[in-house]
Scaffold this motif. Structure first.
Motif, short mmCIF file in Angstrom:
data_model
loop_
_atom_site.label_atom_id
_atom_site.label_comp_id
_atom_site.label_asym_id
_atom_site.label_seq_id
_atom_site.Cartn_x
_atom_site.Cartn_y
_atom_site.Cartn_z
N SER A 19 -14.04 61.09 -98.90
CA SER A 19 -14.48 59.70 -98.98
C SER A 19 -15.53 59.49 -100.04
O SER A 19 -15.85 58.37 -100.39
N GLY A 20 -16.12 60.58 -100.51
CA GLY A 20 -17.22 60.43 -101.48
C GLY A 20 -18.53 60.11 -100.81
O GLY A 20 -19.55 59.99 -101.45
N VAL A 21 -18.54 59.97 -99.48
CA VAL A 21 -19.74 59.67 -98.74
C VAL A 21 -20.02 60.83 -97.80
O VAL A 21 -19.13 61.31 -97.11
N PRO A 22 -21.27 61.36 -97.78
CA PRO A 22 -21.56 62.48 -96.90
C PRO A 22 -21.30 62.11 -95.46
O PRO A 22 -21.60 61.02 -95.01
N ARG A 23 -20.71 63.07 -94.71
CA ARG A 23 -20.46 62.85 -93.29
C ARG A 23 -21.08 64.00 -92.51
O ARG A 23 -20.93 65.16 -92.85
N VAL A 24 -21.76 63.65 -91.44
CA VAL A 24 -22.42 64.66 -90.63
C VAL A 24 -21.43 65.25 -89.64
O VAL A 24 -20.73 64.52 -88.95
N ARG A 25 -21.38 66.57 -89.59
CA ARG A 25 -20.55 67.24 -88.60
C ARG A 25 -21.44 68.08 -87.70
O ARG A 25 -22.26 68.86 -88.18
N PRO A 26 -21.34 67.93 -86.38
CA PRO A 26 -22.18 68.70 -85.49
C PRO A 26 -21.93 70.19 -85.66
O PRO A 26 -20.81 70.64 -85.78
N ARG A 27 -23.04 70.99 -85.66
CA ARG A 27 -22.90 72.43 -85.78
C ARG A 27 -23.93 73.11 -84.88
O ARG A 27 -24.99 72.58 -84.61
N SER A 28 -23.61 74.30 -84.46
CA SER A 28 -24.53 75.06 -83.62
C SER A 28 -25.61 75.68 -84.49
O SER A 28 -25.33 76.28 -85.50
N LEU A 29 -26.87 75.54 -84.10
CA LEU A 29 -27.96 76.21 -84.77
C LEU A 29 -28.19 77.55 -84.11
O LEU A 29 -27.52 77.92 -83.14
N VAL A 30 -29.16 78.26 -84.61
CA VAL A 30 -29.44 79.59 -84.07
C VAL A 30 -29.69 79.47 -82.56
O VAL A 30 -30.35 78.57 -82.08
N VAL A 31 -29.08 80.43 -81.79
CA VAL A 31 -29.21 80.41 -80.35
C VAL A 31 -30.69 80.51 -79.98
O VAL A 31 -31.39 81.39 -80.44
N GLY A 32 -31.13 79.59 -79.16
CA GLY A 32 -32.52 79.60 -78.71
C GLY A 32 -33.46 78.78 -79.55
O GLY A 32 -34.60 78.58 -79.18
N GLY A 246 -24.78 54.76 -95.41
CA GLY A 246 -23.43 54.97 -95.87
C GLY A 246 -22.75 56.10 -95.12
O GLY A 246 -21.56 56.02 -94.80
N SER A 247 -23.50 57.16 -94.82
CA SER A 247 -22.93 58.29 -94.10
C SER A 247 -22.50 57.90 -92.70
O SER A 247 -21.40 58.20 -92.25
N GLY A 249 -22.03 54.80 -91.62
CA GLY A 249 -20.99 53.78 -91.73
C GLY A 249 -19.62 54.39 -91.95
O GLY A 249 -18.62 53.88 -91.43
N ASP A 250 -19.56 55.47 -92.73
CA ASP A 250 -18.29 56.14 -92.97
C ASP A 250 -17.71 56.71 -91.68
O ASP A 250 -16.52 56.58 -91.41
N LEU A 251 -18.58 57.31 -90.86
CA LEU A 251 -18.13 57.85 -89.58
C LEU A 251 -17.64 56.74 -88.66
O LEU A 251 -16.60 56.87 -88.00
N MET A 252 -18.37 55.63 -88.62
CA MET A 252 -17.99 54.53 -87.73
C MET A 252 -16.72 53.84 -88.22
O MET A 252 -15.89 53.38 -87.42
N ALA A 253 -16.56 53.77 -89.53
CA ALA A 253 -15.37 53.11 -90.08
C ALA A 253 -14.11 53.86 -89.72
O ALA A 253 -13.04 53.27 -89.54
N GLU A 254 -14.20 55.18 -89.61
CA GLU A 254 -13.03 55.97 -89.25
C GLU A 254 -12.49 55.59 -87.88
O GLU A 254 -11.29 55.67 -87.63
#
Length: 523
Positions: A19-32, A246-247, A249-254
Motif C-alpha cells: 500500500s505504500g503506507v506502513p502497517r503495524v503487525r503485532p509481534r511477540s517481544l522478548v519473553v518477560g 495514515g498507518s 487508516g490503512d489498517l481500518m480501510a482494509e
C-alpha cells in the motif's frame, strides 16, 4: 547484543505491505519484557535517593525520528511529582495496603512481587535478574526504521549494561539463562549508551538503534512541537506522529471501518498528538493535545461558562457548546456510514414525522449555543428506588440561545408526549437562558446566579472554563458525599471511594491546537 538469529519458519521482520503506507503487525517481544515494563511503569528505584530535580536522558533519545507512536514513563521527575504521587495514592486504603507505598520504597520490587504473585516466572529473582540494571525510565513504541512494516519496540534505561545483558537473557528464558538461544526463543536486544532496545529479534533492535543514532525522536521538530504544546511533563509521555494516522487508516480501510467517515477523514488529516499524565496539587491529570484539522466540528466556547453558572452544590453536569451547522454535519456523518441501510436523511425524516419538528433547524434552535444537563445534590436513593417515574431526581437542563425559539420547539414536543409525562418538559426562562425539568424549585435554582465556577473543586478539575467547548464535572462530595452513600452497602468499597473529591473533563481550542484534560482530585 543478543546473537540470536530468526527462528526457522519465522517471516522476515520487514514486509512489503503493497500500500505504500506502513502497517503495524503485532509481534511477540522478548519473553518477560512485559514484566520489566510493568516494573518501570509502576516504579523505578528508591525514591528517597532520587535527585531533587529529575533530569537526564529520555527514551526518545534512543528511538529514531521515524517513530510512529511512543509512550514513555519517567519515574525520576521532579521531587514535587514524586511526593504528590505517593501522597495521593496513599489516600486509597486498598492501594496502599497492596503496594505499601512510601516515598522511600523501591516501587520496582513492590510491583515485581505483585506481578509474580499473579502470573510471573518462578525462575526469576528480583535481586539477581532485575534490580542490578533496571533504570528509572522506559518506553514502548511503534517504530518505522526504514522498512515498510513498523515494529513494536521496548526501550529501558540501564544502569549496568553487563547486568542488563544477563538479566534480559534470563527474562527471555523465564528465569533460565539463555546465552545460546534455542530455535524457539523469541526476542532480541541491543544494550548500549545506557539503554536496552528490545524488539522481536536482534536484527530489528540493531536497526532501531542505528536509526536513532542517525536522527533521534527527541530531536524531531514535530515531536518537540507537540511536547511543548502539552505543557508541563509528568510521569507518562505519549506521542503519535502524523504518519501514524495514515498507518492506522490503512489498517481500518482494509476492514471498511473508516472509509468515508469522520474517523477516516480525521486519520487522513491527522497532524500528530501528544499527551501526558501528571500529579498536581492532589490531582491526577491526563492532558492530550492534537491538531484541529482542516474541517473541525462546529462547536462553540460556551460550555464552560454555562456549567460555571450552575448552583455551587451541583453534583454533576455535562455541558456542550454548539455552533451553527452542527446538525448538518451530523447528518453528513450518518450518511457516510459504510454499509448502513438507513441514511442520516432517513433518520432526520423519521424524527421530523414523530416529533412534529422541522429538522435540522429546530434541533439547532432547541439546543442553542450551549446545553447543560445538571444534577443537584439532593438525590434520595431510597425514594428513587421506590419511584415509578423518576421525578424525584433533581435533574434539569439549561439552554442558552434564542429563548422564544426554544420555547416554541418545546411547545411542539409537549404536544407529542403523554399527558402524565408532559411535565418533564416544563420550563422557565431568564435572560437568554431556559431551564427545563420536572421540578420547579430546581429550575428556579438553575436560572439563579450560581457559583459553581468559584468552588475549589471546579477550579481544580475544569481548566480553561472560559473557552471550553465541552465540560464534564462531578463533585463526589456534594450532598454529603453522595458517592459514599451510593456504595454504603459495601463498606470496603465506600472507604476506598471516600478520598475522591471531583472529576472533570474539559476540551478547548488554543489557536489550531485542541486540548482535552481529564482531572481526578482528592480531598
Amino acid at each position: 547484543m543478543s546473537d540470536r538469529q530468526p527462528a526457522p519458519g519465522v517471516p522476515e521482520y520487514l514486509d512489503q505491505s503493497g500500500s505504500g503506507v506502513p502497517r503495524v503487525r503485532p509481534r511477540s517481544l522478548v519473553v518477560g519484557v512485559g514484566v520489566v515494563g510493568a516494573l518501570a511503569v509502576a516504579g523505578a528505584g528508591t525514591w528517597a535517593a532520587m535527585a531533587l530535580l529529575g533530569s537526564g536522558p529520555q527514551p526518545a533519545e534512543a528511538l529514531p525520528a521515524g517513530t510512529l507512536a511512543y509512550l514513555s514513563v519517567d519515574l525520576d521527575p521532579s521531587a514535587t511529582q514524586k511526593i504528590e504521587a505517593v501522597r495521593m495514592l496513599k489516600k486509597f486504603p486498598a492501594l496502599d495496603d497492596r503496594l505499601g507505598l512510601d516515598t522511600s520504597d523501591d516501587l520496582r520490587r513492590a510491583i515485581y512481587d505483585w506481578v509474580q504473585d499473579d502470573a510471573g516466572c518462578a525462575g526469576l529473582d528480583y535481586g539477581r535478574d532485575i534490580e542490578p540494571w533496571l533504570g528509572a525510565r522506559a518506553a514502548v513504541a511503534v517504530v518505522d526504521a526504514g522498512g515498510d512494516t513498523p515494529s513494536p519496540v521496548v526501550v529501558l534505561s540501564v544502569s549496568d549494561e553487563s547486568a542488563a545483558e544477563e538479566g534480559l537473557a534470563r527474562l527471555r528464558g523465564c528465569g533460565e539463562a539463555t546465552t545460546s538461544p534455542s530455535a524457539t526463543a523469541e526476542g532480541g536486544w541491543v544494550v548500549s549508551d545506557g539503554w536496552a532496545v528490545v524488539a522481536e529479534d536482534a536484527e530489528v533492535a540493531q536497526e532501531v538503534a542505528d536509526a536513532a543514532a542517525t536522527a533521534s525522536l527527541a530531536d524531531d521538530p514535530t515531536y518537540q512541537q507537540w511536547q511543548e504544546a502539552v505543557g508541563d511533563p509528568g510521569i507518562v509521555t505519549m506521542y503519535a506522529a502524523p504518519a501514524a494516522g495514515g498507518s492506522l487508516g490503512d489498517l481500518m480501510a482494509e476492514s471498511g471501518a473508516a472509509e468515508g467517515t469522520e474517523a477516516g477523514r480525521a486519520l487522513e488529516d491527522f497532524e500528530g498528538m501528544a499527551g501526558t499524565v501528571r500529579f498536581h496539587d492532589g490531582s491526577l491529570q491526563l492532558e492530550v493535545v492534537g491538531g484541529v484539522g482542516p474541517d473541525p466540528l462546529p462547536v462553540s466556547d460556551r460550555a464552560g461558562a454555562a456549567v460555571a453558572d450552575l448552583p455551587d452544590d451541583t453534583a454533576a453536569a455535562l455541558g456542550l457548546g454548539l455552533a451553527e451547522g452542527w446538525s448538518d454535519r451530523l447528518v453528513e456523518e450518518l450518511n457516510a456510514l459504510d454499509g448502513s441501510a438507513t441514511t442520516g436523511q432517513d433518520w432526520q425524516d423519521r424524527l421530523s414525522k414523530e416529533t412534529g419538528l422541522t429538522l435540522p433547524e429546530d434541533a439547532e434552535t432547541l439546543l442553542g449555543d450551549s446545553t447543560v444537563v445538571a444534577m443537584g445534590p439532593d438525590l434520595d436513593l431510597d425514594a428513587l428506588a421506590g419511584s415509578t417515574d423518576g421525578w424525584e431526581i433533581p435533574l434539569g437542563v439549561t439552554v442558552h440561545g434564542d429563548v422564544a425559539g426554544i420555547e416554541r420547539v418545546l411547545g411542539t414536543l409537549r404536544t407529542r408526549l403523554p399527558a402524565e409525562a408532559a411535565g418533564l418538559l416544563d420550563s422557565d426562562t431568564e435572560g437568554d437562558a431556559v431551564a427545563i425539568g420536572p421540578q420547579a424549585d430546581y429550575r428556579s435554582r438553575l436560572l439563579a446566579d450560581g457559583g459553581l465556577g468559584d468552588t475549589r473543586t471546579f477550579r481544580a478539575v475544569v481548566p480553561e472554563a472560559d473557552r471550553a467547548g465541552v465540560v464534564l464535572f462531578v463533585d463526589f462530595d456534594a450532598g454529603g458525599s453522595w458517592l459514599t452513600r451510593l456504595t454504603r452497602d459495601d463498606p470496603e468499597l465506600s472507604e476506598n471511594l471516600a478520598p475522591l473529591s471531583g472529576l472533570g473533563v474539559s476540551g478547548w481550542l488554543d489557536g489550531d491546537v485542541s486540548h482535552l484534560q481529564v482531572s481526578l482530585t482528592t480531598d
